[in-house]
Design an enzyme around this catalytic site. Structure first.
Site, PDB file in Angstrom:
ATOM      1  N   GLU A  88       0.804  -1.216   0.000  1.00 57.93           N
ATOM      2  CA  GLU A  88       0.000   0.000   0.000  1.00 57.93           C
ATOM      3  C   GLU A  88       0.843   1.276   0.000  1.00 57.93           C
ATOM      4  OE1 GLU A  88      -3.065   0.513  -0.400  1.00 57.93           O
ATOM      5  OE2 GLU A  88      -4.106  -1.357   0.006  1.00 57.93           O
ATOM      6  N   SER A  89       1.909   1.301   0.781  1.00 59.77           N
ATOM      7  CA  SER A  89       2.616   2.571   0.987  1.00 59.77           C
ATOM      8  C   SER A  89       4.129   2.468   0.995  1.00 59.77           C
ATOM      9  CB  SER A  89       2.169   3.177   2.323  1.00 59.77           C
ATOM     10  OG  SER A  89       2.603   2.353   3.406  1.00 59.77           O
TER      11      SER A  89
END
Length: 377
Positions: free
Chosen positions: A232-233
């Site tokens: 995700e990040s």
């Protein structure tokens, strides 16, 4: 029309996690942190009027284009930290995928001085995402341990924590590493600072105790939590998405956030951006949503490994996306899913899911999970 088209393109470029966003919302312009208070709705603001968000993004993008031009504009995203300062004349860009920090200025007078200050600000930006407004040129309060501590080393191979070392390093960079490039209407002065080879691990180490606690609290495997965060990040706590997703696990307040508040925390409303920028709360919320997927939305999936694959896919593309892969009727879809072996479920979700991002997402997460647990799922 052009503004709305720009906003739509930003949404598509940034991606969208969890249930797909069902519209844009009216926002309140009285707060000081324009990003944190205006880019996500507060309870009671669920309208489809996007005028306020349009104004915010139009003003920000207009300022960026005015100083940097159409071809040299950058905006923060899930794996790209971008912060403008100095009246939009300077910016910091951390590319977590390439492992490089680029600090630039387009100041027309004394550009080296502007660049020096921008480098110092970048090196000393604190590990507090809630205190950095990515959608303005507001100054950063340089208090606390720097976010990039240990991920960037100075010319002596030392981590940078104090202003004197940051100043020393910025002087060295301007003296020996200064670069220039000519854009259409402006001259850019910049330096590139390589991050250490294991910069992602450096960031992940910060969250070990938080991940462990969340894993125990909700019965979700630690390696799965780590794999979701990396996907995700890339362990960027400043991660933002124009789909209104925030933080390490890219939680969308209106969907996953609201479910966690209502079904797990027994509290009304939705989490604020400030709440989700806090790493402990973000990881708790994202992991709690996996608990909801396992015990509520996908509880009828019988095989544990099939459930595992379905949960990962649903975290990105929604439960409906998982079930529609097997049949348009939800009850029939669950029966069809349960009639398959786990490897067949995986094949279907990575080959037949209607959303290409969701297909790739399951592949990425399972690959990263194997990295974190030495090849086992």
């Amino acid at each position: 029309m052009k503004t709305r088209a720009l906003l739509l393109s930003l949404l598509l470029l940034s991606g969208c996690s969890r249930e797909f966003i069902e519209g844009l919302y009216d926002v309140n312009y009285t707060a000081t942190n324009r990003f944190a208070n205006n880019l996500a709705p507060l309870p009671g603001q669920f309208t489809r009027d996007a005028a306020a968000l349009d104004r915010l993004m139009n003003n920000f993008s207009g300022q960026v284009r005015r100083h940097w031009g159409d071809n040299d504009s950058l905006v923060a995203s899930k794996r790209q930290y971008v912060k403008y300062t100095d009246g939009y004349q300077s910016r910091a860009h951390v590319d977590f995928e390439r492992g490089v920090v680029i600090v630039e200025t387009v100041a027309k007078t004394e550009p080296e001085n502007h660049l020096r200050e921008a480098i110092n600000n970048t090196l000393l930006t604190p590990d507090d995402p809630g205190g950095v407004d990515l959608y303005s040129d507001s100054a950063i309060d340089l208090k606390g341990k720097p976010f990039l501590y240990g991920q960037v080393l100075d010319q002596e191979g030392k981590p940078i924590e104090w202003s004197w070392r940051a100043n020393q390093f910025s002087e060295y960079l301007i003296r020996t590493k200064l670069k220039k490039r000519k854009e259409r209407f402006h001259q850019v002065y910049y330096v590139e600072i390589p991050m250490v080879e294991d910069h992602a691990n450096q960031r992940s180490y910060k969250y070990a105790s938080i991940v462990r606690d969340a894993s125990r609290r909700y019965g979700i495997a630690e390696d799965l939590i780590y794999a979701i965060i990396k996907t995700e990040s890339s362990f960027n706590p400043y991660a933002v998405s124009h789909a209104n997703a925030y933080g390490l696990m890219q939680v969308v307040p209106k969907t996953a956030g609201a479910d966690v508040f209502n079904l797990v925390k027994n509290k009304p409303g939705i989490p604020s951006p400030e709440y989700l920028f806090d790493p402990a709360r973000n990881i708790d919320t994202g992991t709690a949503y996996f608990y909801i997927l396992r015990t509520r939305y996908l509880k009828d999936v019988r095989d544990p490994l099939s459930l595992h694959y379905s949960m990962i896919s649903a975290y990105n593309g929604g439960t409906g996306g998982v079930l529609n892969t097997f049949h348009s009727d939800r009850k029939r879809a669950m029966n069809d899913l349960n009639s398959l072996q786990p490897n067949q479920v995986y094949w279907a979700l990575t080959q037949k899911h209607r959303n290409a991002e969701a297909r790739r997402y399951l592949e990425k997460v399972t690959a990263f999970q194997k990295e974190f647990n030495q090849g086992k799922i």
